[in-house]
Design an enzyme around this catalytic site. Sequence first.
Site, mmCIF file in Angstrom:
data_model
loop_
_atom_site.group_PDB
_atom_site.id
_atom_site.type_symbol
_atom_site.label_atom_id
_atom_site.label_comp_id
_atom_site.label_asym_id
_atom_site.label_seq_id
_atom_site.Cartn_x
_atom_site.Cartn_y
_atom_site.Cartn_z
ATOM 1 N N LYS A 1 0.848 -1.192 0.000
ATOM 2 C CA LYS A 1 0.000 0.000 0.000
ATOM 3 C C LYS A 1 0.883 1.242 0.000
ATOM 4 O O LYS A 1 2.006 1.158 0.490
ATOM 5 C CB LYS A 1 -0.951 0.034 1.193
ATOM 6 C CG LYS A 1 -0.401 -0.336 2.563
ATOM 7 C CD LYS A 1 0.749 0.371 3.179
ATOM 8 C CE LYS A 1 0.716 1.834 3.463
ATOM 9 N NZ LYS A 1 1.923 2.331 4.171
ATOM 10 N N TYR B 1 -4.665 4.114 6.079
ATOM 11 C CA TYR B 1 -5.220 3.212 7.100
ATOM 12 C C TYR B 1 -6.526 3.769 7.661
ATOM 13 O O TYR B 1 -7.436 3.015 8.011
ATOM 14 C CB TYR B 1 -4.219 2.999 8.240
ATOM 15 C CG TYR B 1 -3.054 2.117 7.859
ATOM 16 C CD1 TYR B 1 -3.188 0.731 7.844
ATOM 17 C CD2 TYR B 1 -1.829 2.657 7.514
ATOM 18 C CE1 TYR B 1 -2.130 -0.083 7.489
ATOM 19 C CE2 TYR B 1 -0.758 1.849 7.158
ATOM 20 C CZ TYR B 1 -0.916 0.474 7.139
ATOM 21 O OH TYR B 1 0.136 -0.325 6.773
#
Length: 390
Positions: free
Chosen positions: A159, A244
């Site tokens: 990510k 996140y």
Amino acid sequence: MKNNDYPSSNNRRKFLRGISLALGTTAFGIPLLSLNACQSGNSGNQEQADQANQDGAQNRKLGIALVGLGGYSTNQLAPALQETENCYLAGIVTGTPSKAEEWKSKYNIPEKNIYNYENFDQIKDNQDIDIVYVVLPNGMHAEYTIRAAQAGKHVICEKPMATSVEDCQRMIDACNQNNVSLSIGYRLHYEPHNQRVMELGQQQVFGPVRRIEAADSFVIDEPDVWRLDKELAGGGPLMDLGIYCVQGAVYTMGETPVAITAQFGEVTKPEYFDEVEETIMWQMEFPNGAVADCRSSYNEEAGKLRGEAENGWWELDPAYSYSGIDGETSEGNMDYPQVNQQARQMDGQAQSVMENRKSRVPGEMGMRDVRILMAIYEAARTGNRVQLDI
Ligand code: NAD
């Protein structure tokens, strides 16, 4: 600095970017595994391959090659691959010869499974490698994912998936065209406290969710790191940590936001933050009217995910760290085990490859999130309320 993402001390190294002309022909799914999983003509992790062969088809381990041996590969992924059941560390790709030597002896990796960035495309001929795991700076994810797909390898990409929606689409297309799977390194989808949050929110255990609060931040204390380089990072803490919070809010709700507002925070260290933001705040509106208030910074410490529903609340803090995740709800402590998140993640991803199923965290999810990140930047830049239709 907390332990969910470690900036490294690497300087901004110039990097020669190659173009792959290699076309993969490997078939997707089970037929591929019988070919690739464990046939190797060499020593080293050959033992694991042999063992897997002896164990028969059901216990075959897939070979993973890590691309980029920085902090995350060194401290988290390689150790986790010593605990995985469905996959093992079969190869490495590194531009640093001394690291190649070190890893070769530490992890018993055969010489023929060690690549650099120039000869990486030859990995297509290596039957030991089933999955390429891209663990490079964000701005390099697209190139290496596409080259891996063209080499006929399944891909796990860290990510954020890429630094633009267009790159995400190119990565998905390359994987589809080459019949390989694409999965993102979203480890928290395999973590019990976060999985419970998904249930609490999506199944409306305490009624409909009304408000979410999410923060993820750490202090960067050296200026010359790729995370502060716009081209390599794609942006600042939002790309690295704020993702996140986006993930947390979306998996709490089980749906994507419909509108976003955002504000850049104060720049207190202009010598560090001349290319990317230091701090960013944003608000995401969901279809039922719930709002997620989020914040991410490279100049403070935070790691929280809170949900407030009609009849109760829950909070994880720390929510996103590699270990020590802690949570409570309006009814008491959340009592779930700490797990090796990376081992679970890679085992889960390998299993979906083995079973020819789509990953729990596929490329499309990575692209969805990059779309949201770009909308957050647009909202912060323009001051507008940006509507999203995902
Ligand atoms: P790092 O700086 O520690 O390592 C980066 C690696 O890339 C190094 O080995 C470096 O040599 C190599 N590299 C190759 N070309 C480079 C270039 N031009 N400039 C800089 N480095 C170059 O970074 P990291 O913390 O390991 O992060 C790597 C990726 O993993 C990032 O995408 C990051 O977002 C992701 N990450 C994910 C998690 C997670 O919890 N899922 C945690 C940490 C990092």
